[in-house]
Design an enzyme around this catalytic site. Structure first.
Site, PDB file in Angstrom:
ATOM      1  N   GLY A 216      14.351  -7.207 -41.892  1.00  0.00           N
ATOM      2  CA  GLY A 216      14.504  -7.735 -40.535  1.00  0.00           C
ATOM      3  C   GLY A 216      15.826  -7.326 -39.936  1.00  0.00           C
ATOM      4  O   GLY A 216      16.496  -6.423 -40.442  1.00  0.00           O
ATOM      5  N   ASN A 217      16.194  -7.941 -38.839  1.00  0.00           N
ATOM      6  CA  ASN A 217      17.482  -7.630 -38.209  1.00  0.00           C
ATOM      7  C   ASN A 217      18.044  -8.894 -37.568  1.00  0.00           C
ATOM      8  O   ASN A 217      17.423  -9.955 -37.625  1.00  0.00           O
ATOM      9  CB  ASN A 217      17.317  -6.499 -37.187  1.00  0.00           C
ATOM     10  CG  ASN A 217      16.293  -6.850 -36.136  1.00  0.00           C
ATOM     11  OD1 ASN A 217      16.508  -7.746 -35.328  1.00  0.00           O
ATOM     12  ND2 ASN A 217      15.150  -6.182 -36.167  1.00  0.00           N
ATOM     13  N   ARG A 218      19.213  -8.746 -36.946  1.00  0.00           N
ATOM     14  CA  ARG A 218      19.952  -9.935 -36.500  1.00  0.00           C
ATOM     15  C   ARG A 218      19.633 -10.361 -35.063  1.00  0.00           C
ATOM     16  O   ARG A 218      20.292 -11.229 -34.508  1.00  0.00           O
ATOM     17  CB  ARG A 218      21.465  -9.657 -36.610  1.00  0.00           C
ATOM     18  CG  ARG A 218      21.954  -9.547 -38.042  1.00  0.00           C
ATOM     19  CD  ARG A 218      23.209  -8.664 -38.150  1.00  0.00           C
ATOM     20  NE  ARG A 218      24.241  -9.018 -37.206  1.00  0.00           N
ATOM     21  CZ  ARG A 218      25.170  -9.950 -37.406  1.00  0.00           C
ATOM     22  NH1 ARG A 218      25.196 -10.596 -38.542  1.00  0.00           N
ATOM     23  NH2 ARG A 218      26.073 -10.208 -36.493  1.00  0.00           N
ATOM     24  N   SER A 219      18.640  -9.743 -34.442  1.00  0.00           N
ATOM     25  CA  SER A 219      18.355 -10.096 -33.042  1.00  0.00           C
ATOM     26  C   SER A 219      17.832 -11.537 -32.918  1.00  0.00           C
ATOM     27  O   SER A 219      16.946 -11.950 -33.669  1.00  0.00           O
ATOM     28  CB  SER A 219      17.308  -9.132 -32.477  1.00  0.00           C
ATOM     29  OG  SER A 219      16.938  -9.563 -31.189  1.00  0.00           O
TER      30      SER A 219
END
Ligand code: CTP
Length: 417
Positions: A216-219
């Site tokens: 995943g990512n930090r958005s």
């Protein structure tokens, strides 16, 4: 949202006359805070409680807050014909909290107190914010009354979930005053996007490795949400394709439909199915460029040998590029470029390259990193056309920058007419 944000939104709308109707629910005390927020935003607020509301909050509180006399009956000031005057002059009528009883009266045109009589006279936009016990909200009679109001163009905010009277909890709680104020003030904005439909992706995709792990990512999705809210307040209908966004951040606005998705492939499917007939397609979502080729059906286990599992990645579809190359949807396509810059080029250099590669009509470039760009922080943006030419730039809160982006979109839509 802070009081400062509410004030900023109110300032753009200019001073208006707002009638705030308050019914006799336990949440009536929150209407005092709501009145405060609306007044802080520069508006003249006239509070019209029902008799039951005065069981909950004193008349003095309402009159001291609003600097107006507070009446509940058309007979309190017969020579002033108050319901006609207040209803006629109002730029916006809010009923918050609205009990099941008052929702029913509004739906059926019953005028047996100053609030319901004023509502019958008013020709301005109306915002109704129901708050009641879960069973009362879900009762088919209440649902039918809410539908009648919505069919008539009244804005009805869905109640929130959480603590109700006593020890009960569930759906039926009054949304927080800041959220009501934001929706209300949005209704006073210029409706320059009325008649348009926006499809906006927001958040970050999650690519499953196994049933409990993902790439995943930090958005957080905050920029996309700010765009969705601003667009809805300016009159657009919005489909918000929400990738793994915290429920507490999701907007509650009658013109926004939320479509939750998880992975890049699900996001692509949702964007494609919403695209047809849309006016604008915006990709703010942070899409994982790669996903595990296979995701296990059961949880990966360590085998004790110290060997790490091999995870083979395959490339995800480029959703923005796809939307920009197949123009059968007929919509304006807007992308975002999250860039950090490095020793080979600046944020803008990379943004310009990306504008040409993606082929979107507009590309919004912003700087991201450990402490900038993600989450509840200010942001700096540059707006490029598909050839990489700079059309505009700005710096400020995500909400302010969302407004700047929508101004550019509104201009582009105008030039397509
Ligand atoms: N995007 C997309 N599909 C992908 C990757 C990105 O639709 N598989 C969209 C994003 O939603 C955004 C734009 O493309 O609107 C740019 O995303 P960004 O992550 O900045 O760039 P990438 O295309 O992923 O390129 P790179 O990571 O190499 O900079």
């Amino acid at each position: 949202m802070t009081e400062t944000t509410v004030r900023a939104l109110g300032a753009t709308a200019g001073p208006s006359r707002i009638v705030l109707g308050v019914c006799g629910g336990i949440a009536a005390y929150k209407s005092a805070i709501l009145a405060r927020l609306l007044i802080s935003a520069g508006h003249d607020v006239r509070i019209v409680p029902t008799d039951s509301a005065l069981q909950m909050v004193g008349r003095t509180t309402f009159s001291a807050l609003s600097s107006h006399p507070v009446h509940t009956s058309v007979f309190d000031d017969p020579e002033g014909v108050e319901h006609v005057r207040i209803g006629d002059e109002a730029d916006l009528l809010i009923v918050a909290p609205a009990t099941a009883n008052t929702v029913a009266k509004l739906a059926h045109g019953i005028a047996d107190n100053l609030l319901t009589a004023t509502a019958l006279v008013a020709t301005c936009p109306i915002l109704v914010v129901p708050a009641m016990h879960t069973q009362m909200w879900l009762n088919p009679a209440t649902q039918a009354n809410v539908q009648t109001l919505r069919d008539r163009g009244v804005f009805v905010l869905d109640p929130a979930e959480g603590r109700l009277t006593g020890s009960d909890s569930g759906i039926g709680r009054l949304p927080e005053p800041e959220q009501i104020a934001q929706t209300a003030l949005g209704m006073l904005c210029e409706q320059d996007l009325a008649g348009t439909r926006f499809v906006i992706s927001a958040g970050g995709t999650r690519e499953p490795i196994d049933p409990v792990r993902f790439l995943g990512n930090r958005s957080t999705g905050r920029f996309g949400i700010a765009l969705a809210l601003n667009a809805a307040q300016r009159g657009a209908r919005v489909d918000l394709v929400a990738c793994n966004i915290d429920r507490a951040l999701l907007p509650n606005h009658p013109r926004i439909a939320v479509h939750p998705v998880g992975s890049a492939e699900q996001l692509q499917e949702a964007m494609n199915s919403c695209a047809s007939g849309a006016s604008v397609l915006i990709m703010t979502a942070a899409v994982a460029d790669f996903r595990p080729a296979h995701s296990g059906e059961s949880k990966f286990k360590k085998d004790g040998s110290g060997a790490a599992p091999d995870i083979t990645l395959v490339e995800n579809p480029d959703i923005l590029k796809g939307l920009a190359s197949d123009r059968s949807h007929g919509a304006l396509v807007v992308g975002f470029a999250a860039e950090t810059g490095d020793e080979h080029g600046s944020v803008l250099d990379y943004g310009k390259k990306k504008a040409k590669v993606k082929g979107a009509d507009l590309l919004i470039v912003n700087r991201v990193g450990e402490t900038v760009g993600f989450g509840d922080v200010d942001t700096a943006i540059t707006i490029l056309d598909r050839d990489g030419n700079v059309l505009g730039e700005g710096e400020g809160t995500k909400s302010q920058m969302a407004g700047t982006v929508l101004d550019a979109i509104s201009l582009s839509l105008g030039s397509l007419d």
